[in-house]
Design a protein around this motif. Sequence first.
Motif, short mmCIF file in Angstrom:
data_model
loop_
_atom_site.label_atom_id
_atom_site.label_comp_id
_atom_site.label_asym_id
_atom_site.label_seq_id
_atom_site.Cartn_x
_atom_site.Cartn_y
_atom_site.Cartn_z
N GLN A 1 1.08 -1.20 0.05
CA GLN A 1 -0.53 0.46 0.37
C GLN A 1 0.69 1.27 0.11
OE1 GLN A 1 -2.87 -0.13 3.09
NE2 GLN A 1 -3.64 1.93 2.73
N VAL A 2 0.80 2.10 -0.86
CA VAL A 2 1.33 3.63 -1.38
C VAL A 2 0.98 4.59 0.05
CG1 VAL A 2 1.67 5.30 -2.66
CG2 VAL A 2 1.29 2.93 -3.12
N GLN A 3 1.62 4.93 0.83
CA GLN A 3 1.85 6.06 1.50
C GLN A 3 1.78 7.46 1.08
OE1 GLN A 3 3.24 5.78 5.62
NE2 GLN A 3 0.94 5.13 6.47
N LEU A 4 1.23 8.37 0.73
CA LEU A 4 1.60 9.68 0.69
C LEU A 4 0.93 10.54 1.66
CD1 LEU A 4 -0.89 9.24 -3.02
CD2 LEU A 4 2.10 9.28 -2.81
N VAL A 5 2.76 11.41 1.67
CA VAL A 5 2.10 12.38 2.67
C VAL A 5 2.36 13.60 1.84
CG1 VAL A 5 3.02 13.69 4.73
CG2 VAL A 5 3.61 11.00 4.17
N GLU A 6 1.77 15.33 1.85
CA GLU A 6 2.35 16.43 1.88
C GLU A 6 2.74 17.25 2.44
OE1 GLU A 6 -2.05 15.11 0.08
OE2 GLU A 6 -1.38 15.07 1.86
N SER A 7 3.67 18.05 2.47
CA SER A 7 3.97 19.23 2.93
C SER A 7 3.92 20.70 1.82
CB SER A 7 5.22 19.06 3.46
OG SER A 7 5.83 18.22 2.72
N GLY A 8 3.39 22.15 3.32
CA GLY A 8 3.89 22.92 2.75
C GLY A 8 2.60 23.40 2.58
N GLY A 9 1.28 23.70 2.85
CA GLY A 9 0.84 24.12 2.82
C GLY A 9 0.93 25.37 4.07
N GLY A 10 -0.50 26.26 4.00
CA GLY A 10 -0.14 26.88 5.35
C GLY A 10 -1.66 28.27 4.82
N LEU A 11 -0.94 29.69 5.39
CA LEU A 11 -1.34 30.65 5.70
C LEU A 11 -0.39 31.84 4.28
CD1 LEU A 11 -3.47 32.89 5.96
CD2 LEU A 11 -2.74 33.53 7.89
N VAL A 12 -0.61 32.54 3.23
CA VAL A 12 0.17 33.50 2.59
C VAL A 12 -0.58 33.80 2.17
CG1 VAL A 12 -0.63 31.64 0.17
CG2 VAL A 12 1.59 33.28 0.42
N GLN A 13 0.21 35.64 1.27
CA GLN A 13 -1.01 36.97 1.59
C GLN A 13 -1.03 36.20 -0.81
OE1 GLN A 13 -2.16 39.47 2.57
NE2 GLN A 13 -1.86 37.68 4.64
N ALA A 14 -2.01 36.92 -1.12
CA ALA A 14 -2.26 37.50 -2.13
C ALA A 14 -0.33 37.70 -3.26
CB ALA A 14 -3.24 38.23 -2.37
N GLY A 15 -0.71 36.95 -4.19
CA GLY A 15 0.17 37.52 -5.34
C GLY A 15 1.77 36.66 -4.41
N GLY A 120 -3.77 16.09 2.71
CA GLY A 120 -4.30 16.87 2.04
C GLY A 120 -3.44 18.30 3.11
N THR A 121 -3.24 19.33 2.32
CA THR A 121 -2.84 20.59 3.79
C THR A 121 -3.90 21.90 2.51
OG1 THR A 121 -0.22 21.26 3.23
CG2 THR A 121 -0.64 20.47 1.20
N GLN A 122 -3.44 21.91 3.89
CA GLN A 122 -4.63 23.52 3.60
C GLN A 122 -3.67 24.66 3.11
OE1 GLN A 122 -8.24 23.80 3.57
NE2 GLN A 122 -7.63 26.12 3.27
N VAL A 123 -3.94 25.72 1.97
CA VAL A 123 -3.99 26.81 1.59
C VAL A 123 -4.68 27.72 2.06
CG1 VAL A 123 -2.92 28.11 -0.32
CG2 VAL A 123 -2.40 25.83 0.14
N THR A 124 -4.77 28.60 2.22
CA THR A 124 -5.19 29.99 3.12
C THR A 124 -4.52 31.59 1.88
OG1 THR A 124 -6.43 29.22 4.73
CG2 THR A 124 -6.97 30.77 4.86
N VAL A 125 -5.53 31.49 1.26
CA VAL A 125 -5.69 33.07 1.04
C VAL A 125 -6.16 34.12 1.40
CG1 VAL A 125 -4.49 34.25 -1.74
CG2 VAL A 125 -3.78 31.80 -1.05
N PRO A 126 -5.35 34.85 1.93
CA PRO A 126 -6.66 35.65 2.41
C PRO A 126 -7.24 37.08 1.38
CG PRO A 126 -5.41 35.53 4.18
CD PRO A 126 -4.88 34.59 3.15
N SER A 127 -8.84 37.52 1.51
CA SER A 127 -8.61 38.10 0.22
C SER A 127 -8.69 39.91 0.33
CB SER A 127 -10.24 38.09 -0.31
OG SER A 127 -11.40 38.34 0.90
#
Length: 127
Positions: A1-15, A120-127
Motif C-alpha cells: 500500500q502506498v502512503q502519500l504525505v503532503e507538506s508545504g501548506g499554510g497561510l499566504v498573502q495574495a501574490g 491533504g494540506t490547507q492553503v489559505t489566501v486571504p482576500s
Amino acid sequence: QVQLVESGGGLVQAGNSLRFSCAASGRTLSNRVMGWFRRSPGYERELVAAITWTGLTQFYADSVKGRFTISRYNAKNTVYLQMNRLKPEDTARYYCAGRSVQYDTSGYERSEKYNDWGQGTQVTVPS
C-alpha cells in the motif's frame, strides 16, 4: 500500500508563492500519472495539475495555467507543486494523488481514476 504525505501548506498573502511536496512510500510511483487536486468548501474536488510518469507532459486546470508548475523527481518518489501569484480563490485543501493504472493518462482529470491519496494540506489566501 502506498502512503502519500503532503507538506508545504499554510497561510499566504495574495501574490506570494508556496511549494508543495508529496512524498510516497511503500511503492514506487515512477510508472504512474500523479496529480494534485483541491477542494474548497461547497465545491467539488477538482484537478489542479497532473504529470506523466516521465515528467515530460503536464496538465493544468485553466485557472492555474501560467501560475502553477507540477514536477516530479522519481528517484525520490516525490511530486511537487510550485504555486506562484496565489489568489484568494486558490484557498482550498490540496491533495496529492496517484493513478490506479500504470502508464495510463486517460481520464487524468477524473479523481476516481486515482486510488492513492494523501491526507491533504490547507492553503489559505486571504482576500
